[in-house]
Scaffold this active site. Sequence first.
Site, PDB file in Angstrom:
ATOM      1  N   HIS C 217     142.184 106.777  55.237  1.00  0.00           N
ATOM      2  CA  HIS C 217     143.616 107.064  55.289  1.00  0.00           C
ATOM      3  C   HIS C 217     144.069 107.570  56.653  1.00  0.00           C
ATOM      4  O   HIS C 217     145.255 107.700  56.898  1.00  0.00           O
ATOM      5  CB  HIS C 217     143.989 108.016  54.153  1.00  0.00           C
ATOM      6  CG  HIS C 217     144.075 107.302  52.836  1.00  0.00           C
ATOM      7  ND1 HIS C 217     145.009 107.567  51.891  1.00  0.00           N
ATOM      8  CD2 HIS C 217     143.335 106.288  52.334  1.00  0.00           C
ATOM      9  CE1 HIS C 217     144.843 106.761  50.848  1.00  0.00           C
ATOM     10  NE2 HIS C 217     143.830 105.984  51.095  1.00  0.00           N
ATOM     11  N   SER C 221     143.946 100.681  56.360  1.00  0.00           N
ATOM     12  CA  SER C 221     143.086  99.585  55.927  1.00  0.00           C
ATOM     13  C   SER C 221     143.130  98.432  56.916  1.00  0.00           C
ATOM     14  O   SER C 221     144.158  98.170  57.531  1.00  0.00           O
ATOM     15  CB  SER C 221     143.546  99.069  54.564  1.00  0.00           C
ATOM     16  OG  SER C 221     143.386 100.058  53.591  1.00  0.00           O
ATOM     17  N   LYS C 245     147.849  95.483  41.670  1.00  0.00           N
ATOM     18  CA  LYS C 245     146.872  94.446  42.010  1.00  0.00           C
ATOM     19  C   LYS C 245     145.455  94.935  41.691  1.00  0.00           C
ATOM     20  O   LYS C 245     144.624  94.176  41.189  1.00  0.00           O
ATOM     21  CB  LYS C 245     146.998  94.090  43.495  1.00  0.00           C
ATOM     22  CG  LYS C 245     146.275  92.794  43.853  1.00  0.00           C
ATOM     23  CD  LYS C 245     146.744  92.234  45.180  1.00  0.00           C
ATOM     24  CE  LYS C 245     146.027  90.923  45.476  1.00  0.00           C
ATOM     25  NZ  LYS C 245     146.578  90.237  46.644  1.00  0.00           N
ATOM     26  N   ASP C 246     145.204  96.217  41.962  1.00  0.00           N
ATOM     27  CA  ASP C 246     143.899  96.782  41.603  1.00  0.00           C
ATOM     28  C   ASP C 246     143.700  96.776  40.088  1.00  0.00           C
ATOM     29  O   ASP C 246     142.596  96.532  39.601  1.00  0.00           O
ATOM     30  CB  ASP C 246     143.773  98.217  42.126  1.00  0.00           C
ATOM     31  CG  ASP C 246     143.416  98.247  43.616  1.00  0.00           C
ATOM     32  OD1 ASP C 246     143.006  97.197  44.136  1.00  0.00           O
ATOM     33  OD2 ASP C 246     143.549  99.311  44.244  1.00  0.00           O
ATOM     34  N   GLU C 289     114.117  96.359  40.862  1.00  0.00           N
ATOM     35  CA  GLU C 289     115.394  95.883  40.329  1.00  0.00           C
ATOM     36  C   GLU C 289     115.994  94.880  41.302  1.00  0.00           C
ATOM     37  O   GLU C 289     115.769  94.952  42.512  1.00  0.00           O
ATOM     38  CB  GLU C 289     116.342  97.072  40.149  1.00  0.00           C
ATOM     39  CG  GLU C 289     115.973  97.960  38.979  1.00  0.00           C
ATOM     40  CD  GLU C 289     116.425  97.380  37.648  1.00  0.00           C
ATOM     41  OE1 GLU C 289     115.750  96.470  37.132  1.00  0.00           O
ATOM     42  OE2 GLU C 289     117.442  97.839  37.121  1.00  0.00           O
TER      43      GLU C 289
END
Lengths: 264, 202, 425
Positions: C217, C221, C245-246, C289
């Site tokens: 922040h 972005s 959108k998220d 894994e």
Amino acid sequence: MRLGLTSFLKGAAIAAALALAPAAVDGGARAQGHDVIHLPDTKFTFDGVFGTFDRASAQRGFQVYKEVCSACHSMRQLSYRHLTGIGLNATQVQALASQFQVQDGPNDNGEMFERPARPSDRFRRPFANDAAARAANNGALPPDLSVMVKAREGGADYLHALLVGYEEPPPGVTVANGMHYNKYFPGHQIAMAAPLNTDGQVTYADGTKSTVDQMATDVTTFLAWAAEPELEQRRALGVRMVIFLTILGGLAYAVKRKVWANLH
Amino acid sequence: MADVLANPPKTSPAESGPRHADPVGTEHGEGPVRRDFLKLAAGSFAAVGVGVVAWPFINSMNPSQDVLALASTDVELGPIAEGQAVTVMWRGKPVFVRRRTAQEIQEARAVPVGELRDPATDQSRVKQGKDQWLVVLGVCTHLGCVPLGQKPTDDRGAYGGWFCPCHGSHYDTAGRVRRGPAPTNLAIPDYTFTSDTRIRVG
Amino acid sequence: MAEGLHNSDVKNPVLRWVDQRLPIISMVQREYGTFPTPRNFNYFWNFGALAMITLAIMIATGITLSMQYAANTGLAFDSVERIMRDVNYGWLLRYAHANGASMFFIVVYIHIWRNLFYGSYKTPRELLFMIGVVIFILMMATAFMGYVLPWGQMSFWGATVITNLFSAFPVVGQHIVTWLWGGFSVDNPTLNRFFSLHYLLPFVIAGVVFLHIAALHIVGSNNPLGIEPKGPKDTVPFHPYYTLKDSVGIVVYFLVFALLVFFAPNMLGHPDNYIPANPLVTPAHIVPEWYFLPFYAVLRAVPNKLGGVVLMGGALVILFALPWLDSSPVRSMRFRPIAKWVFLLWTVNFFILGWVGGKPAEQPYILIAQICTAYYFAYFLVLLPLLAKFERPLPLPESIAQAVLGRRGGGPLPAGATAKPMEKA
């Protein structure tokens, strides 16, 4: 928006690839080492997304376990009360449990004693400990069967194949002393002698003909239930989850589209 | 944190010029109505989802199946002499089994039921025909301490039953509260006589 | 307004009272409400939020599971089976937790991939990126220790093999391993401390995630075009545009997650981990894994013990140097015609590494692993520095708004700038 969807689909495809790649990788890895053994695909009622356990088969399977397998194999994760999961009612479970003697104690004199099992007791174990189990079985330890279906590559198909897979060794193959030839066992030499060897070995109360294949199917069904008693509940919940999320996804997408439309 | 993050390039929808729709979206004719319905539907769906998802977490902390199926306890009554009591463990808690004397029974029955804080006849607290045997949960109904009165040397309180040392509740020979802060009588667990000299609790 | 109180815009008097004294509401409003966010994110920008959601799911399921789990070699396996059979919805919590680990890595791998493709690691976001790498390494440690807890065969032998990596260091190696084990083999003390650390590390991760977001922040972005927003037309407020959108991404993510948990909960696991740990018998094929496989392949590509360990560590550590190894000023691979293909090949190469990581350590897999390891490092150490010098990037669009809105964004577009920027997303 169309463009956003394209990119989203690409993302989903990558996610799917990432998710599936390792499965393919593992599958490849596990086939390595020995010759590749192809397991026949046995049809079980619990196959597929909507499959459920055949209760009657699982109950017959428990009988096979009780009369044949339990002489050597423990199922330490299960209690008699769990058998309500294959369709027995509380009274039947109570009656069934009381056929077995389990150790309890110490009593007021500080001694351990035997008493008839209660539904809350775990399945009676054939041997007091692993050393005793080995001593009674030529040094081989009969594995616990509680989660056997989840603990073997191939799961239920493998177990069924193993139980019916005993045969004479092919020419040129020598089987070590005390070992038995099984075409589905990795390495083909297994310490366990064919446990289900004659038709009619177990007498089913419901009149089902107890062929070796039938007994193998039944006991595999029972073991599949024992390994995943939550399977039916899990799939039913899963179907509801998927329906719910699909609707919610549609709504969320519609709201998102509407709000974003103002920007263009 | 707040101050650290206070200086991103400043903008707001209001400044962003006519080409930007404002985020509340009242520009398009039928927009608001349809979106409000959509938003409401999506919001309620999401809320239901969150609520449903919370349940497995909460329920996982409830008693599990093995705890619920915990073994019942058998008690051999033969060795208990008149006036004596034994304590057995059931579901992780003490159960008091007392073989009452005729005098104790009589005392318990002489009390006018109406005067009790938690009215109950003595007959209702024992099995019919087994009046000697009082089986109660040995947990004070005030705040869960174990009352005294099982050992011959214990203080049995003013009414000859049990006395809780934590906050001074007195119970009589039927396990009924007679004095002190406890609101109700000692609880009676589920039990049955499996024979004349044997009970099974649970 | 009293002296020293925060100047709050909140209307509700109670909330306002709080906000004046602890401006969390103002902060949320500023960081997640009006926060100016580039308007051209594609769905790859969902994966940060998805990772955060997954962390929350892992902590919630983990805490409830830990209430039922017994960290003792004699009890661990049975306590997990009890969770599966007797605890209400225990199977759901455990399967969600076990598969959640896989989902976490899928999400974070895509998040990192997006970062590498769109050059998000470049200035001014170097530190943001490095904090992210720290999170990734912490995740690996947490996942590894979590896999030990059910105390199956793979748990035990995975723990043995991975802790033995430290024995590669000369002189102190064996001492470190003994210290890690708290004994002379992986045993009860090891299980106990792994449980303790497995419980602790997710909260450390959460703390580092907070720093990651705080740093984000500050610098803002990146976006698919890799150019900074120049004005108000280039950004939209985070809410409602990106919260919505998220949300779409989250629901789709849950759908994939649900398919895994409800219909194939053991697909990504290994059957051997349903066999209780046995220190006397090693399973025939021991594989980590899936999410460790690419790095496991790097380890096995080197026939030298110390060399393998150092190289595997290097494969992670090299990411810290990436912002300085790639000195090209152009961030997004959309505008780097050669680097784009070199990077996509690197991606394929990473998948191949994962594939050979699951194969037995024999030819030809070792050779493939060696070639892929060479390319993995060459990308960072040779190709990116060279490309920064010699590659001619495509012309960048003038602004985000122009590229997204075309003519409506105002002004004529330079040729080339419109080269279908959104379709590449």
